[in-house]
Scaffold this active site. Structure first.
Site, PDB file in Angstrom:
ATOM      1  CE  LYS A 170     -30.445  22.695   0.398  1.00 48.13           C
ATOM      2  NZ  LYS A 170     -29.248  22.824   1.269  1.00 48.13           N
ATOM      3  CB  SER A 205     -29.233  26.604   1.473  1.00 49.22           C
ATOM      4  OG  SER A 205     -28.562  25.381   1.714  1.00 49.22           O
ATOM      5  CB  SER A 263     -27.247  24.748   4.465  1.00 48.18           C
ATOM      6  OG  SER A 263     -26.689  25.873   3.833  1.00 48.18           O
TER       7      SER A 263
END
Length: 438
Positions: free
Chosen positions: A105, A180, A204
């Protein structure tokens, strides 16, 4: 069917993966990371062919997904070739994930890769070193392929920003992969990465995993060090004296549930930097017995400010419950109002964390004229994403009254005690990861 869907997820396939025409490559793109590592170790696969297969897959699907936002393919290929040479020289060379690729990420440090958090205010920023968990995975022989997309500052459950654009769901590019950690979930679900590193404060990891049909785990706070992820800590008046932030965690996402515990074992433990990280015992999942285990089901929770679960989501919850019941678990239905204060209590808890204001975070110290930014956004000249602006607006308006926040936190503690009593020492709670399909 649109072209993108035909490329990524034909209706007759259960996973978001279309055939490459090569049976060996198709198998490589669906195997768990631990199985890839075992076959590499046994000489049945080579690190080079495994890394090449995943790079080729990223190049095939990413124009539609927009999940990987920066790559290190040339370096990864060199690292794969080096792993192959070491294996030929010493078949016992260490590394539990030697030659296995993965993704990270973009809010988690990967040395030399962009570290913008999807914010134009951080354009050009790169990570100077690996996050602790990334360093540990690389020390185990895993090979990072690149970094994946996020909403600006991780502030939303859809993955879009003004730096990289929108990430699409691999089953249907018209839909969201969640957020996210949406870029991670999308690229893993498309078969282009065996596993990845994500982070979670309010869903997330869990929401993208559910939206994309893969496996994600938000571990107990403190199990994995947060060093190299931002935001990390809650700060008091002295920004050099970090205190524990009990909500943000790093965690794995993977194409196979079998990989989650091995990945946690590799990434877990204190690093001498994160004051939150601590040693925790990790038992063997193979020792889990379901006979007589309590499984609490809440298929349609009534939570203030949250939507009701749709029939498809409720059915999915009950499919999981019936599967565990068939293994001998005792299934029990929770009252639908059990978590009614959940959303309000979550916001109250976050408001108790001291730290730099969002204006400072997003504006990198500059004073933002919020009204002017909304005008710029409406005129098509936005500098910040709409969710980020809404969070800033909420900060400007002010949070809930202190008395209300204290009341909610006290209720939340009582709720946690009631839940612990209902679950017992080894119970399981099944709930929708998100109310509707989206």
């Amino acid at each position: 069917m649109c072209r993108a869907a035909a490329v990524l997820a034909p209706a007759h396939r259960p996973r978001a993966l279309s055939s490459t025409g090569d049976p060996l490559v198709d198998e490589v793109l669906t195997l768990p990371a631990t199985e890839l590592a075992a076959r590499i170790r046994a000489g049945r696969l080579s690190p080079v062919e495994v890394v090449d297969a995943h790079i080729d897959r990223i190049q095939a699907v990413n124009p539609v997904l927009n999940a990987v936002v920066a790559e290190r393919f040339d370096v990864a290929r060199r690292e794969a070739a080096d792993a192959e040479r070491r294996l030929r020289t010493d078949p016992d060379t260490p590394g539990a994930l030697l030659g296995v690729p993965f993704t990270v990420k973009e809010m988690v440090d990967l040395e030399g890769m962009p570290h913008t958090f999807g914010s134009r205010s951080r354009a050009g920023r790169t990570a100077g070193r690996d996050a602790t968990v990334v360093h540990r995975l690389r020390a185990a022989g895993a090979i990072p392929l690149g970094v994946t997309n996020v909403p600006e500052w991780g502030f939303w459950f859809e993955t879009t920003n003004l730096v990289y654009g929108r990430t699409n769901n691999p089953y249907d590019p018209r839909r969201t992969p969640g957020g996210s950690s949406g870029g991670e979930a999308a690229i893993i679900a498309a078969g282009a990465s065996p596993f990845g590193v994500g982070s979670d404060i309010g869903g997330s990891i869990r929401i993208p995993a559910a939206f994309c049909g893969i496996f994600g785990h938000k571990p107990t706070h403190g199990l994995l060090p947060l060093t190299g992820h931002y935001p990390v800590y809650a700060y008091g008046p002295d920004e050099h004296a970090p205190r524990a932030n009990p909500y943000v965690v790093l965690g794995p996402l993977a194409r196979s549930a079998r990989d989650l515990m091995p990945l946690l074992r590799l990434m877990a433990g204190p690093d001498g930097v994160d004051p939150n990280a601590q040693e925790m015992a990790l038992d063997d999942p193979g020792d889990v017995a379901w006979t007589g285990r309590r499984v609490l089901v809440l298929d349609d929770p009534r939570i203030t400010l949250a939507a009701r679960a749709t029939p498809e989501v409720k059915q999915a919850v009950w499919r999981a419950a019936h599967a565990l019941e068939a293994l001998g678990a005792d299934v029990e239905l929770l009252p639908d109002s059990f978590f009614r204060i959940g959303t309000e209590a979550w916001f109250a808890a976050l408001l108790q964390l001291e730290g730099p204001p969002l204006r400072k975070l997003i504006g990198i110290g500059s004073r933002l004229a919020l009204g002017a930014e909304f005008v710029r956004s409406a005129a098509g000249r936005a500098r910040y994403s709409f969710p980020a602006l809404m969070f800033l607006l909420g900060e400007a308006i002010g949070g809930m009254p202190a008395r209300r926040a204290r009341t909610l936190l006290a209720e939340a503690r009582r709720l946690a005690d009631r839940l612990a009593q209902r679950l017992g020492p080894d119970g399981v709670l099944l709930m929708p990861p998100h109310p509707p399909t989206t």
